[in-house]
Scaffold this motif. Structure first.
Motif, PDB file in Angstrom:
ATOM      1  N   VAL A 266      -4.487  42.322  52.949  1.00  0.00           N
ATOM      2  CA  VAL A 266      -3.229  42.535  53.673  1.00  0.00           C
ATOM      3  C   VAL A 266      -2.133  42.860  52.668  1.00  0.00           C
ATOM      4  N   GLU A 267      -1.482  43.989  52.895  1.00  0.00           N
ATOM      5  CA  GLU A 267      -0.352  44.384  52.056  1.00  0.00           C
ATOM      6  C   GLU A 267       0.903  44.335  52.909  1.00  0.00           C
ATOM      7  N   GLN A 268       1.801  43.440  52.560  1.00  0.00           N
ATOM      8  CA  GLN A 268       3.025  43.265  53.354  1.00  0.00           C
ATOM      9  C   GLN A 268       4.197  43.865  52.596  1.00  0.00           C
ATOM     10  N   SER A 269       5.050  44.577  53.364  1.00  0.00           N
ATOM     11  CA  SER A 269       6.220  45.202  52.751  1.00  0.00           C
ATOM     12  C   SER A 269       7.400  45.197  53.708  1.00  0.00           C
ATOM     13  N   PRO A 270       8.627  45.229  53.181  1.00  0.00           N
ATOM     14  CA  PRO A 270       8.935  45.066  51.759  1.00  0.00           C
ATOM     15  C   PRO A 270       8.805  43.604  51.342  1.00  0.00           C
ATOM     16  N   SER A 271       8.824  43.344  50.066  1.00  0.00           N
ATOM     17  CA  SER A 271       8.767  41.963  49.598  1.00  0.00           C
ATOM     18  C   SER A 271      10.126  41.286  49.787  1.00  0.00           C
ATOM     19  N   ALA A 272      11.185  42.076  49.801  1.00  0.00           N
ATOM     20  CA  ALA A 272      12.520  41.535  50.031  1.00  0.00           C
ATOM     21  C   ALA A 272      13.328  42.557  50.820  1.00  0.00           C
ATOM     22  N   LEU A 273      14.207  42.036  51.679  1.00  0.00           N
ATOM     23  CA  LEU A 273      14.993  42.903  52.553  1.00  0.00           C
ATOM     24  C   LEU A 273      16.357  42.269  52.773  1.00  0.00           C
ATOM     25  N   SER A 274      17.394  43.064  52.637  1.00  0.00           N
ATOM     26  CA  SER A 274      18.742  42.578  52.873  1.00  0.00           C
ATOM     27  C   SER A 274      19.356  43.390  54.006  1.00  0.00           C
ATOM     28  N   LEU A 275      19.873  42.704  55.019  1.00  0.00           N
ATOM     29  CA  LEU A 275      20.483  43.358  56.177  1.00  0.00           C
ATOM     30  C   LEU A 275      21.884  42.816  56.409  1.00  0.00           C
ATOM     31  N   HIS A 276      22.751  43.679  56.919  1.00  0.00           N
ATOM     32  CA  HIS A 276      24.042  43.200  57.392  1.00  0.00           C
ATOM     33  C   HIS A 276      23.902  42.734  58.841  1.00  0.00           C
ATOM     34  N   GLU A 277      24.696  41.766  59.186  1.00  0.00           N
ATOM     35  CA  GLU A 277      24.678  41.284  60.575  1.00  0.00           C
ATOM     36  C   GLU A 277      24.803  42.456  61.538  1.00  0.00           C
ATOM     37  N   GLY A 278      24.008  42.397  62.597  1.00  0.00           N
ATOM     38  CA  GLY A 278      24.089  43.407  63.630  1.00  0.00           C
ATOM     39  C   GLY A 278      23.179  44.604  63.416  1.00  0.00           C
ATOM     40  N   THR A 279      22.626  44.713  62.226  1.00  0.00           N
ATOM     41  CA  THR A 279      21.719  45.835  61.967  1.00  0.00           C
ATOM     42  C   THR A 279      20.279  45.392  62.181  1.00  0.00           C
ATOM     43  N   GLY A 280      19.352  46.288  61.951  1.00  0.00           N
ATOM     44  CA  GLY A 280      17.951  45.952  62.153  1.00  0.00           C
ATOM     45  C   GLY A 280      17.053  46.660  61.166  1.00  0.00           C
ATOM     46  N   SER A 281      15.818  46.258  61.158  1.00  0.00           N
ATOM     47  CA  SER A 281      14.844  46.888  60.289  1.00  0.00           C
ATOM     48  C   SER A 281      13.456  46.454  60.719  1.00  0.00           C
ATOM     49  N   ALA A 282      12.470  46.892  59.959  1.00  0.00           N
ATOM     50  CA  ALA A 282      11.086  46.567  60.286  1.00  0.00           C
ATOM     51  C   ALA A 282      10.338  46.077  59.059  1.00  0.00           C
ATOM     52  N   LEU A 283       9.496  45.110  59.288  1.00  0.00           N
ATOM     53  CA  LEU A 283       8.552  44.647  58.294  1.00  0.00           C
ATOM     54  C   LEU A 283       7.188  45.203  58.674  1.00  0.00           C
ATOM     55  N   ARG A 284       6.355  45.398  57.659  1.00  0.00           N
ATOM     56  CA  ARG A 284       5.077  46.023  57.949  1.00  0.00           C
ATOM     57  C   ARG A 284       3.969  45.340  57.177  1.00  0.00           C
ATOM     58  N   CYS A 285       2.810  45.238  57.814  1.00  0.00           N
ATOM     59  CA  CYS A 285       1.592  44.782  57.137  1.00  0.00           C
ATOM     60  C   CYS A 285       0.520  45.837  57.335  1.00  0.00           C
ATOM     61  N   ASN A 286      -0.010  46.324  56.238  1.00  0.00           N
ATOM     62  CA  ASN A 286      -1.136  47.247  56.266  1.00  0.00           C
ATOM     63  C   ASN A 286      -2.405  46.499  55.888  1.00  0.00           C
ATOM     64  N   PHE A 287      -3.486  46.861  56.547  1.00  0.00           N
ATOM     65  CA  PHE A 287      -4.753  46.166  56.330  1.00  0.00           C
ATOM     66  C   PHE A 287      -5.764  47.121  55.715  1.00  0.00           C
ATOM     67  N   THR A 288      -6.565  46.608  54.814  1.00  0.00           N
ATOM     68  CA  THR A 288      -7.562  47.456  54.164  1.00  0.00           C
ATOM     69  C   THR A 288      -8.845  47.547  54.974  1.00  0.00           C
ATOM     70  N   THR A 289      -8.946  46.710  55.990  1.00  0.00           N
ATOM     71  CA  THR A 289     -10.120  46.735  56.832  1.00  0.00           C
ATOM     72  C   THR A 289      -9.695  46.462  58.267  1.00  0.00           C
TER      73      THR A 289
ATOM     74  N   ARG B 233      -4.858  50.158  61.477  1.00  0.00           N
ATOM     75  CA  ARG B 233      -4.837  49.107  60.461  1.00  0.00           C
ATOM     76  C   ARG B 233      -3.430  48.738  59.995  1.00  0.00           C
ATOM     77  N   TYR B 234      -2.560  48.432  60.964  1.00  0.00           N
ATOM     78  CA  TYR B 234      -1.248  47.961  60.560  1.00  0.00           C
ATOM     79  C   TYR B 234      -0.632  47.130  61.675  1.00  0.00           C
ATOM     80  N   SER B 235       0.370  46.392  61.290  1.00  0.00           N
ATOM     81  CA  SER B 235       1.197  45.671  62.249  1.00  0.00           C
ATOM     82  C   SER B 235       2.631  45.711  61.746  1.00  0.00           C
ATOM     83  N   THR B 236       3.560  45.696  62.681  1.00  0.00           N
ATOM     84  CA  THR B 236       4.979  45.708  62.337  1.00  0.00           C
ATOM     85  C   THR B 236       5.717  44.589  63.053  1.00  0.00           C
ATOM     86  N   LEU B 237       6.791  44.172  62.435  1.00  0.00           N
ATOM     87  CA  LEU B 237       7.719  43.220  63.049  1.00  0.00           C
ATOM     88  C   LEU B 237       9.108  43.836  62.940  1.00  0.00           C
ATOM     89  N   HIS B 238       9.685  44.136  64.101  1.00  0.00           N
ATOM     90  CA  HIS B 238      11.011  44.740  64.143  1.00  0.00           C
ATOM     91  C   HIS B 238      12.047  43.667  64.457  1.00  0.00           C
TER      92      HIS B 238
END
Lengths: 108, 114
Positions: free
Chosen positions: A4-27, A68-73
């Motif tokens: 499992v490769e998770q990215s990014p390792s660190a994320l900075s957001l301002h209040e009210g904004t959004g982004s996504a975290l991702r996990c890629n799988f090798t199998t 082979r991935y999952s995201t968290l928004h």
């Protein structure tokens, strides 16, 4: 190697904004969970998915076993969303693999 | 990359027996954790440690003891194993004592108590 490769390792957001975290799988994985770690070390369940998407408040997660991935928004980030988020994926052999975590910092 | 090694990988124990699960980490992390993973419960924190010589109760400490004899090693001890303790146990080490701590997990120990 790492399953499992998770990215990014660190994320900075301002209040009210959004982004996504991702996990890629090798199998191929048959399910994924997303957790958030609290200050003591407890891991809070956010989502469990065997397929598709789930939404809970300002969080939404998707899992595509074939691709082979999952995201968290995260949308409309709040200060209390700061913390470390982990994905964990379960293989077809019922082994659980963890991502290394994403440190999220939400700033005013 | 942080290396966390658990042993044994699989264990079968009898009710009333003593079980020791071992965890070793090679990255000089101060914090270490023991979790159990059960269907429907996710990962639950059993014990944790701030450093050598310290152990703290987590969310479900009953029936478990922990020992942190050194920076590298953190053991989970079941003095009198019960079938309800059949589970998969994960050890993790953490790189900082903040809310943004990253955790590095071992591969898990599957324990069956008969």
């Amino acid at each position: 190697g790492d399953q499992v490769e998770q990215s990014p390792s660190a994320l900075s957001l301002h209040e009210g904004t959004g982004s996504a975290l991702r996990c890629n799988f090798t199998t191929t994985m048959r399910a994924v969970q997303w957790f958030r770690k609290n200050s003591r070390g407890s891991l809070i369940n956010l989502f469990y998915l065997a397929s598709g998407t789930k939404e809970n408040g300002r969080l939404k997660s998707a899992f595509d076993s074939k691709e082979r991935y999952s995201t968290l928004h995260i949308r409309d980030a709040q200060l209390e969303d700061s913390g470390t988020y982990f994905c964990a994926a379960r293989s077809n052999y019922n082994v659980l693999y963890f991502g290394s975590g994403t440190k999220l910092t939400v700033e005013p | 990359e942080a290396a966390v090694t658990q042993s044994p990988r699989n264990k079968v124990a009898v009710t009333g027996g003593k079980v020791t699960l071992s965890c070793n980490q090679t990255n000089n992390h101060n914090n270490m954790y023991w979790y159990r993973q059960d269907t429907g419960h996710g990962l639950r924190l059993i014990h944790y440690s701030y450093g050598a010589g310290s152990t703290e109760k987590g969310d479900i400490p009953d029936g478990y003891k922990a020992s942190r004899p050194s920076q590298e090693n953190f053991s989970l001890i079941l003095e009198l194993a019960t079938p309800s303790q059949t589970s998969v146990y994960f050890c993790a080490s953490g790189d900082a004592w903040t809310v943004n701590e990253r955790l590095f997990f071992g591969h898990g120990t599957k324990l069956s108590v008969l």
